[in-house]
Design an enzyme around this catalytic site. Structure first.
Site, PDB file in Angstrom:
ATOM      1  N   HIS A 202      11.348  46.053 -39.634  1.00 54.34           N
ATOM      2  CA  HIS A 202      11.407  46.903 -40.833  1.00 54.34           C
ATOM      3  C   HIS A 202      10.256  47.902 -40.911  1.00 54.34           C
ATOM      4  CE1 HIS A 202       8.740  43.972 -43.101  1.00 54.34           C
ATOM      5  NE2 HIS A 202       8.328  45.104 -43.628  1.00 54.34           N
TER       6      HIS A 202
ATOM      7  N   ASP B 150      14.032  40.407 -38.042  1.00 60.02           N
ATOM      8  CA  ASP B 150      13.003  41.402 -38.359  1.00 60.02           C
ATOM      9  C   ASP B 150      11.869  41.344 -37.336  1.00 60.02           C
ATOM     10  OD1 ASP B 150      11.582  43.316 -39.678  1.00 60.02           O
ATOM     11  OD2 ASP B 150      10.985  42.039 -41.372  1.00 60.02           O
TER      12      ASP B 150
ATOM     13  N   GLY C 102       1.981  45.775 -46.722  1.00 58.56           N
ATOM     14  CA  GLY C 102       0.937  46.224 -45.790  1.00 58.56           C
ATOM     15  C   GLY C 102       0.584  45.166 -44.764  1.00 58.56           C
TER      16      GLY C 102
ATOM     17  N   SER D 229       3.029  43.324 -43.404  1.00 58.17           N
ATOM     18  CA  SER D 229       4.227  43.213 -42.577  1.00 58.17           C
ATOM     19  C   SER D 229       3.944  43.484 -41.109  1.00 58.17           C
ATOM     20  CB  SER D 229       5.277  44.216 -43.030  1.00 58.17           C
ATOM     21  OG  SER D 229       5.930  43.712 -44.136  1.00 58.17           O
ATOM     22  N   GLY D 230       4.639  42.789 -40.262  1.00 59.38           N
ATOM     23  CA  GLY D 230       4.488  42.973 -38.826  1.00 59.38           C
ATOM     24  C   GLY D 230       3.326  42.175 -38.268  1.00 59.38           C
TER      25      GLY D 230
HETATM   26  N1  ARG Z   1       7.599  43.692 -46.573  1.00 56.54           N
HETATM   27  C1  ARG Z   1       6.212  43.679 -46.759  1.00 56.54           C
HETATM   28  C2  ARG Z   1       5.511  44.748 -45.956  1.00 56.54           C
HETATM   29  O1  ARG Z   1       6.164  45.672 -45.564  1.00 56.54           O
HETATM   30  C3  ARG Z   1       5.632  42.317 -46.534  1.00 56.54           C
HETATM   31  C4  ARG Z   1       5.919  41.470 -47.662  1.00 56.54           C
HETATM   32  C5  ARG Z   1       5.455  40.093 -47.501  1.00 56.54           C
HETATM   33  N2  ARG Z   1       5.520  39.581 -48.806  1.00 56.54           N
HETATM   34  C6  ARG Z   1       5.214  38.372 -49.161  1.00 56.54           C
HETATM   35  N3  ARG Z   1       5.236  38.023 -50.412  1.00 56.54           N
HETATM   36  N4  ARG Z   1       4.922  37.475 -48.248  1.00 56.54           N
HETATM   37  O2  ARG Z   1       4.326  44.787 -45.825  1.00 56.54           O
END
Ligand code: ARG
Length: 855
Positions: A656, A710, A802, A804-805
């Protein structure tokens, strides 16, 4: 000073002239009668036997003498100090190279030899006394610090210890005073007072140590100085060294020492720092022993009782770390707020020097008085008075005494004590060894008939918000807010012992109820004599680890001391030669399990140069702690996502993160700037590298609606040089287990709060793997088998936008290596109660990663 080791004098080799006596007697005349011959022979044989016996005895004695007597000797070093009451201090005494130092040191050594000569056991084994330092006591007298060495037969070691102790006690008796030269003294002898001595820690006189390095500093008012370990911070400290720093202050001052960096080996047996409330390493005056890693936010500060302090660093041959740096200064001896009268409706008080560690040898008494008719309550925000080896029962060492009741050890924040009158006496005491953080407290007056207005009153007198009653969390600290609860079917697990616990905690591998109700019936229901298999079957207990795959999926053979070859299944590790073995997570654990050794191939991963050992509070990571963590920047936009290094050429991130939006072409490799080895955003340090990408491979089945699959791979345009700050994390085999309840680490520069701002320094947090069924219930059945959940029971700890990944890193308990258990993917808000974070389950993609990247 000279190296502390001394050769043990051993006597010369055994005398070989003894062999001469072994010659046979000359033959007697041939014409002697048969029986005379016979008698002669008997005599010869008897003599031979006796000679042999004597010889054996001699050899035995020699062996005993040389072996036991010499091998059985130990070097004993005692450190000590005393005040010289008839001698004025000179500044030159602080410099051990000065003529004045040497002159006084030799007088002290001579006189100490005299002191020991009164005790036969000491004079027999005495080697020497070397004066280490002098300091100026408050009344212009001199304090001398020395090390005395003895070479003692093992059997006599405790007698020598006793004799040393008796010298110390001599001051009291007339006879003893004579021995110390305190009475009938020759006119020019030194008057020794307040003698204190004891054996030096064995690790400090270890014969592997290369010498003894000394440094001396004198603190001045209004100035600070610093000390640091050799080579700090650019290279590790050297192996097998004993280094000391003597710190002095002016009379009527204390030394204050503040560590700004502390990163040693985790094992104190190997490398350690010790602080002493003296200038020699006297066991009775150890203030603290430190090893391992400390976060900058928890760097402790120490205070001496007088105007000296000794810092020692001892290291062994293996594993050397960056070391330490500390700032020293002098502060006046009077400490504000040590006792006194406290009145009014409320107020605060704390241990001397707080938040510095309290000094040794101090006592403070507070008299608290609130208006008549009210009672006093004291709440401790911090309470820590631990002494190594002491159980906090009678509190014979450091303690706090409230209305004649002693407290010590460590108590949770919000601990409360109350009185039954409007007065309270609080006494704080610290003895001469080991110090701690102490306490900070608030006192308040309360109405005896209504102690917790509009709040719930816990059994331990703590008052809590009534909303917190029966919420599954121990808010009182004594569980009294979680008793007598009516559980709600929907959100609670009903424990047999009456507690209600959030459903979220059901089957998470942790006994939250206390009676294990929340961890029962998690797997298949098996009889008591059976063990559950992961495929739902049950097999008799005795079939576990019997070398046969009884479950069918190998689970009864998966946690055994020995690995066996089994038929392959979803749960067995497959070696390169296609054999499947029973051991769980055999990869890179340092033991060869596959016949072909393939389980120990490609193991240059998942280690970090300086592993942190203790993390208390504080979420900032230290540099080099997560060397696989990557920051992905979109050109012109700054940090967007995290990623992990899996080889010198490849990164893993979330799919994503690399999907185009109207504004940005995230899928195009030339739009990204990759930062490796980064610690602080916008602050490229020496260890960090910026790179560009060659290509991005997003998982072909990534579903943007459900976040299924993902995961994405990124190839760097050229290989990065691996270093202490840039290092790959291990990829788990497809069959690697990350069970519910396992503690794992998440890291990133994402938002530190929901709707908050991005972090500048890389953050870390510890979370726990959550059971799949539970997670699905909490996340509206949106969790697919290709996802894995992790979170923290109390809420408040999670990944966020932030992150993510980025990696979810799991420490393998056997090898200490870190494995990539997950990739930060999605969540419901951040850190909400009962809302775990959801991560891409990396084990599902092991083959895909290999096919696409070759890693
Ligand atoms: N989708 C989010 C990103 O792009 C990460 C979210 C993770 N959230 C969580 N509550 N663990 O950074």
């Amino acid at each position: 000073m000279e190296p502390m080791e001394k050769e043990v004098n051993s006597p010369g080799p055994p005398d070989d002239s003894l062999d001469a006596s072994m010659q046979f007697l000359p033959d007697s005349e041939a014409k002697k009668m048969e029986n005379t011959r016979f008698a002669c022979r008997t005599i010869v044989v008897t003599v031979l036997i006796i000679l042999a016996a004597v010889l054996a005895l001699l050899v035995g004695l020699l062996v005993w003498h040389f072996h036991l007597r010499t091998e059985g000797r130990v070097k004993k070093v005692f450190s000590g100090s005393m005040t010289i009451s008839n001698h004025n201090f000179l500044e030159e005494y602080e410099d051990y190279n000065s003529v004045q130092f040497k002159e006084l040191a030799s007088r002290v050594s001579k006189q100490m030899k005299g002191v020991y000569s009164h005790e036969p056991i000491l004079s027999r084994y005495y080697i020497n006394t070397i004066v280490q330092a002098f300091s100026e006591a408050s009344n212009d007298t001199v304090v001398a610090y020395y090390l005395s060495e003895f070479n003692v037969p093992v059997a006599k070691a405790s007698a020598v210890n006793e004799a040393i102790k008796s010298i110390e006690q001599d001051e009291g008796s007339k006879q003893g005073r004579k021995r110390l030269g305190l009475e009938h003294k020759p006119s020019n002898s030194l008057l020794f007072k307040n003698m204190m001595s004891g054996a030096v820690d064995a690790r400090m006189v270890n014969s592997n140590l290369r010498g003894h390095f000394k440094n001396a500093h004198h603190a001045r008012t209004g100035e600070t100085g610093f000390i640091q370990s050799p080579n700090f911070p650019n290279s590790p400290y050297p192996p097998n060294i004993y280094t000391e720093w003597q710190l002095r202050a002016d009379p009527a001052h204390r030394i204050r020492l503040e560590f700004t960096a502390l990163n040693l080996e985790k094992e104190c047996q190997n490398d350690f720092i010790r602080l002493y409330d003296s200038l020699v390493p006297t066991e009775k005056q150890v203030m603290v022993e430190k090893c391992g890693y400390y976060n900058p936010t928890e760097q402790p500060m120490y205070l001496s009782s007088g105007n000296v302090m000794l810092v020692t660093l001892v290291t062994n041959g293996e594993k050397n770390f960056p070391g330490f740096r500390a700032i020293y200064s002098q502060v006046p001896i009077e400490i504000q707020g040590c006792g006194g009268k406290l009145t009014g409706m409320n107020g605060t008080f704390s241990s001397p020097g707080f938040p510095s560690y309290y000094p040794p040898k101090i006592q403070c008494v507070w008299d608290i008085e609130v208006p008549a008719g009210k009672h006093v309550r004291v709440k401790f925000n911090k309470f820590s008075m631990r002494e190594p080896g002491e159980t906090p029962n009678h509190c014979p060492k450091d303690y706090l005494e409230i209305n004649n009741h002693r407290m010590c050890g460590e108590k949770p924040a919000n601990t409360v004590r109350s009185s039954r009158t409007n007065q309270m006496t609080v006494k704080f005491f610290s003895d001469m060894s080991y110090v701690d953080m102490g306490f900070s407290a608030e006192f308040e007056a309360f109405q005896p008939n209504n102690p917790c207005p509009e709040q719930f009153q816990c059994d331990n007198d703590v008052c809590v918000d009534p909303k917190l009653k029966c919420d599954g969390y121990d808010d009182c600290g004594d569980m009294s807010d979680e008793r007598d609860c009516v559980c709600s079917e929907e959100i609670h697990v009903k424990c047999k012992n009456g507690f209600c616990k959030p459903k979220y905690w059901w089957c998470d591998g942790v006994n939250d109820c206390g009676d294990n109700t929340d961890e029962e019936n998690c797997g298949p229901l098996c009889k008591t004599w059976e063990v559950p298999c992961r495929n739902g079957r049950c097999v008799p207990e005795h079939k576990k680890c019997d070398g046969h795959n009884d479950c069918g999926d190998g689970t009864d053979e998966s946690e055994c001391p020995r690995s066996i070859v089994l038929s392959c299944s979803e749960y067995t590790y497959k070696c390169k030669n296609n054999n499947c073995i029973s051991k769980q997570n055999p990869q890179c654990d340092g033991e060869q399990d596959c016949e072909d050794g393939s389980d120990e191939e490609d193991c240059d991963c998942g280690t970090r140069p300086y592993k942190s050992s203790r993390i208390v509070g504080g979420e900032e990571s230290s540099e080099g702690e997560w060397p696989w963590q990557v920051s992905l920047h979109m050109r012109g936009e700054g940090h967007v996502c995290g990623a992990s290094v899996i080889s010198s050429l490849w990164l893993i991130t979330a799919a994503h993160c690399v999907q185009d939006t109207e504004k940005f072409k995230y899928s195009q490799s030339d739009q990204w700037e990759v930062y490796l080895g980064l610690h602080t955003q916008h602050h490229a340090s020496e260890g960090s590298v910026q790179k560009n990408l060659k290509r991005i491979i997003s998982h072909p089945e990534y579903d943007p609606k459900t976040y299924d699959n993902d995961i994405a791979l990124m190839e760097l345009d050229s290989p990065v040089t691996l270093s202490q700050n840039i290092w790959p994390i291990c990829l788990p085999a497809a069959t690697h287990e990350f069970p519910a309840g396992l503690d794992v680490w998440i890291t990133g520069w994402g938002q530190t709060r929901e709707e908050g701002s991005l972090a500048t320094v890389l953050q870390k947090a510890e979370v726990r793997i959550i059971n799949d069924t539970v997670c699905n219930q909490l996340m509206n059945n949106e969790v697919t088998p290709r996802m894995i959940c992790a979170g923290v029971l109390t809420g408040g700890v999670d990944a966020c936008q932030g992150d993510s990944g980025g990696p979810m890193s799991s420490v393998d308990p056997d090898s200490g290596r870190l494995f990539l258990a997950g990739v930060v993917s999605w969540g419901d808000g951040c850190g909400r109660k009962n809302k775990p974070g959801v991560y891409t389950r990396v084990t599902k993609y092991r083959n895909w990663i290999r096919e696409e990247s070759g890693v």
